[in-house]
Motif scaffolding. Structure first.
Motif, PDB file in Angstrom:
ATOM      1  N   THR A 133       0.864  -1.193   0.000  1.00 17.98           N
ATOM      2  CA  THR A 133       0.000   0.000   0.000  1.00 17.98           C
ATOM      3  C   THR A 133       0.899   1.241   0.000  1.00 17.98           C
ATOM      4  OG1 THR A 133      -1.715  -1.136   1.272  1.00 17.98           O
ATOM      5  CG2 THR A 133      -1.822   1.262   1.219  1.00 17.98           C
TER       6      THR A 133
ATOM      7  N   MET B 126       3.733  -0.563   9.417  1.00 21.27           N
ATOM      8  CA  MET B 126       2.487  -0.959   8.753  1.00 21.27           C
ATOM      9  C   MET B 126       2.795  -1.846   7.534  1.00 21.27           C
ATOM     10  SD  MET B 126       0.385   2.643   8.986  1.00 21.27           S
ATOM     11  CE  MET B 126      -1.280   2.013   9.113  1.00 21.27           C
ATOM     12  N   PRO B 127       1.923  -2.778   7.168  1.00 23.63           N
ATOM     13  CA  PRO B 127       0.588  -2.995   7.716  1.00 23.63           C
ATOM     14  C   PRO B 127       0.623  -3.590   9.120  1.00 23.63           C
ATOM     15  CG  PRO B 127       1.097  -4.724   6.122  1.00 23.63           C
ATOM     16  CD  PRO B 127       2.226  -3.732   6.067  1.00 23.63           C
TER      17      PRO B 127
ATOM     18  N   HIS C 208      14.918  -2.839   4.162  1.00 23.82           N
ATOM     19  CA  HIS C 208      13.796  -1.955   3.792  1.00 23.82           C
ATOM     20  C   HIS C 208      14.298  -0.515   3.953  1.00 23.82           C
ATOM     21  CE1 HIS C 208       9.944  -0.742   2.689  1.00 23.82           C
ATOM     22  NE2 HIS C 208       9.194  -1.242   3.652  1.00 23.82           N
TER      23      HIS C 208
ATOM     24  N   MET D 174       4.927 -10.664   4.730  1.00 23.95           N
ATOM     25  CA  MET D 174       3.699 -10.500   3.963  1.00 23.95           C
ATOM     26  C   MET D 174       3.457 -11.608   2.943  1.00 23.95           C
ATOM     27  SD  MET D 174       4.732  -7.332   1.473  1.00 23.95           S
ATOM     28  CE  MET D 174       5.583  -6.316   2.646  1.00 23.95           C
TER      29      MET D 174
HETATM   30  N1   CP Z   1       5.682  -0.307   5.265  1.00 25.84           N
HETATM   31  C1   CP Z   1       5.480  -0.651   4.003  1.00 25.84           C
HETATM   32  O1   CP Z   1       6.445  -0.902   3.242  1.00 25.84           O
HETATM   33  O2   CP Z   1       4.184  -0.684   3.605  1.00 25.84           O
HETATM   34  P1   CP Z   1       3.666  -1.415   2.306  1.00 25.84           P
HETATM   35  O3   CP Z   1       4.018  -2.890   2.431  1.00 25.84           O
HETATM   36  O4   CP Z   1       2.183  -1.180   2.272  1.00 25.84           O
HETATM   37  O5   CP Z   1       4.358  -0.833   1.105  1.00 25.84           O
END
Ligand code: CP
Length: 301
Positions: A44, A257-258, A120, A217
């Motif tokens: 997102t 987040m998420p 990240h 994720m």
């Molecule tokens: N924190 C982050 O990278 O969010 P997304 O996974 O929604 O890009």
């Protein structure tokens, strides 16, 4: 993150704060520039912040879902080399850092890591920007990371220790794919990094308490990962960022987040007076602008 020293990290953050305060000044700075954004995984914040950021800077962004491109059937180096002939800059969220490295090596234009299994970096830059906005400084602050050691904690630990911040990892284990011995050696040798297994002890004197998902994720809803997910849910419960741990302290609450409400963080902490989670989310936009302006030669660090 590895390519930036502490001074450069802080300069980039200061530029992002400046850009946020005076957004109109930069509206035409990337006129006719194109960003390709390629995703192997869901998103997102990263997708929207880069796309909106490029639009607000006067350029154009193309969203590419990996599965609908010819990357699925061809050599990543050839596809990347060709893609870079069309666009001015690439942002990629790939599963493996080794593939990102192949893409960067083959590309004729800058490639930004939008998250991989080890790092990240855009997230950590936005995080430090948010801390600096709230605290007015970075040097000497104490950041405590609760949960599982992962791509987010890796990059955050490096960003913190390079900018003179103290970083405490409070995690019973590391997510195996994220382990980077070179990075661990550097942060452990900085004199600013420590590991503390007891959350109550870890958060003592903390300026920031930070957490992230216990399960990556791409496997969160994967039936093959269900058993390991259940094990992690039990293992990490004592490392939840919750009201009992942070109420009455001055520590700012952060989450990239998420959010998995009730797992790595409780509902109270998300909306608590010290939570800066939504500022942190918004700042992804401002830091992405600074990153793109830097990589396209519009600002110097
Ligand atoms: N924190 C982050 O990278 O969010 P997304 O996974 O929604 O890009």
């Amino acid at each position: 993150m590895k390519e930036l020293n502490g001074k450069q990290i802080e300069n980039l953050i200061d530029k992002a704060i400046e850009i946020k305060k005076n957004q109109q000044k930069w509206w035409n700075s990337l006129d006719h520039k194109t960003l390709a954004m390629i995703f192997q995984k869901t998103s997102t914040r990263t997708r929207v912040s880069f796309e909106v950021g490029m639009t607000q800077l006067g350029g154009h962004a193309i969203f590419m879902d990996w599965r609908t491109t010819q990357f699925t059937m061809s050599d990543i180096k050839d596809e990347s080399k060709c893609l870079s002939r069309f666009v001015d800059i690439i942002m990629a969220r790939l599963v493996k850092h080794s593939d990102l490295q192949k893409m960067a090596d083959a590309s004729g234009v800058p490639v930004i890591n939008g998250l991989c299994e080890k790092y990240h970096p855009c997230q950590s830059l936005g995080d430090l920007m948010t801390i600096k906005e709230h605290k007015g400084k970075l040097n000497g602050l104490k950041v405590v990371y609760l949960g599982i050691g992962n791509n987010v904690s890796n990059t955050l630990s490096l960003a913190c220790t390079r900018t003179g911040m103290n970083f405490t990892l409070c995690a019973p284990e590391m997510d195996p794919p994220c382990i980077d011995e070179e990075l661990l050696k550097e942060v452990k040798g900085s004199g600013l990094y420590e590991e503390e297994k007891d959350p109550k002890k870890a958060v003592q004197g903390a300026d920031v308490v930070y957490t992230d998902t216990w399960v990556n994720m791409e496997v969160f809803t994967d039936p093959k990962f269900e058993k390991e997910k259940e094990r992690r849910m039990k293992t990490f419960v004592p490392y939840q960022l919750n009201r009992k741990l942070v109420e009455g302290t001055d520590a700012l609450v952060m989450h990239d987040m998420p959010i998995h409400k009730g797992y790595e963080i409780d509902e109270w902490s998300i909306y608590s007076p010290n939570s800066i989670i939504f500022d942190q989310g918004e700042n992804r936009l401002h830091i992405q602008k600074a990153i793109m302006l830097w990589l396209l030669g519009k600002i110097k660090l």
